[in-house]
Scaffold this active site. Structure first.
Site, PDB file in Angstrom:
ATOM      1  N   TYR A   1       6.398  29.934  10.187  1.00 40.60           N
ATOM      2  CA  TYR A   1       7.219  29.630  11.405  1.00 40.60           C
ATOM      3  C   TYR A   1       8.458  29.129  10.646  1.00 40.60           C
ATOM      4  O   TYR A   1       8.255  27.836  10.661  1.00 40.60           O
ATOM      5  CB  TYR A   1       6.559  28.844  12.425  1.00 40.60           C
TER       6      TYR A   1
ATOM      7  N   ASP B   1       6.717  34.393  12.205  1.00 44.57           N
ATOM      8  CA  ASP B   1       8.027  34.338  12.902  1.00 44.57           C
ATOM      9  C   ASP B   1       8.973  33.750  11.976  1.00 44.57           C
ATOM     10  O   ASP B   1       9.265  32.514  11.573  1.00 44.57           O
ATOM     11  CB  ASP B   1       7.975  33.682  14.117  1.00 44.57           C
TER      12      ASP B   1
ATOM     13  N   HIS C   1       7.799  36.905  22.409  1.00 49.40           N
ATOM     14  CA  HIS C   1       7.722  37.601  21.185  1.00 49.40           C
ATOM     15  C   HIS C   1       6.584  38.711  21.496  1.00 49.40           C
ATOM     16  O   HIS C   1       5.722  38.319  22.370  1.00 49.40           O
ATOM     17  CB  HIS C   1       7.132  36.765  19.993  1.00 49.40           C
TER      18      HIS C   1
END
Length: 260
Positions: free
Chosen positions: A105, A148, A251
């Protein structure tokens, strides 16, 4: 044996446990990598009744956090605190077939794409630089990187290349930094290997009144593979419908299957 992996920034796994269960029930990936779980590991929901009894995770109260949920046995390979932020933004595990999975992330970077004015943007660039150096020093083999990454690198990874050139997540300096990470590890963007042409998004802002109609998305979520196994990856897709589920994340999950 083939296995399917999915990556999803869930934006609070406890708040959105019902749609995580929905994904696991309906899509049944062998491995689900979550970002922004926003909880200590000991307070994560339990999905073992659905077959996901193997979990490797790093959590924090209220923000960040990454988790790997798997039907398949996992060996915990640890984590790294890139840029010394003290954040739970990376965790790695190995499947029994020897494939290492890195779940990332990457920091979002704030609103101003200028490290002199915005500390968070500088932290994002430093984080990516340390990722680059790590993969350059320890070239990945038989590895998959998902997560991500908070950057939409290609012109067709955003709804308007021209309008987003000065917007954090698509600025040239971020794209260059991400490209350096990819090159250092000889990573292959499996999603774009499988879907080489056309607009493709995995994130749509909560600010849009009708995200689907406006369709002002960005491809921030990625599945990469080390060059030695990249050819085994296929069937990439974004589960766009999940963005419209009840109380959704902003998302959508991204999937790929590997024949390994």
């Amino acid at each position: 044996m083939p296995f399917t992996i999915a990556t999803w920034n869930i934006n609070s796994v406890r708040l959105r446990a019902p749609i995580v269960r929905k994904l696991l029930e309906e899509e049944a990936p062998d491995v689900l990598c979550l970002q922004e779980i926003k909880t200590p590991v000991e307070k994560m929901p339990d999905f073992s009744d659905l077959g996901y009894g193997h979990v490797v995770a790093r959590g924090q109260k209220g923000y960040n956090g990454v988790a790997i949920l798997s039907k398949l046995p996992l060996e915990d390979l640890g984590d790294r605190d890139f840029a010394d932020l003290g954040h739970a933004r990376h965790v790695a595990a190995r499947l029994e077939n020897g494939v290492a999975i890195h779940n990332f992330y990457v920091p979002a970077g704030g609103d101003e794409p200028d490290r002199a004015k915005n500390v968070k943007f500088g932290q994002k660039l430093d984080y990516l630089t340390e990722m680059r150096d790590w993969f350059r020093d320890s070239r990945p083999e038989k590895a998959i990187l998902v997560g991500d990454l908070n950057i939409a690198p290609r012109e067709d990874d955003v709804w308007s290349h021209k309008q987003l050139l000065k917007i954090v997540s698509h600025t040239p300096i971020e794209v260059d930094h991400l490209g350096a990470v990819q090159e250092a590890g000889s990573w292959v963007d499996v999603t774009r290997k499988d879907i080489p042409e056309g607009l493709l998004y995995s994130w749509w802002s909560y600010r849009a009144k009708d995200w689907d109609a406006a369709d002002k998305g960005r491809r921030l979520d990625h599945v990469w593979a080390s060059s030695d196994i990249a050819r085994s990856g296929h069937s990439s897709r974004v589960l766009r419908d999940a963005r419209g589920w009840t109380q959704p994340s902003d998302h959508a999950p991204v999937f790929a299957t590997f024949d390994l």
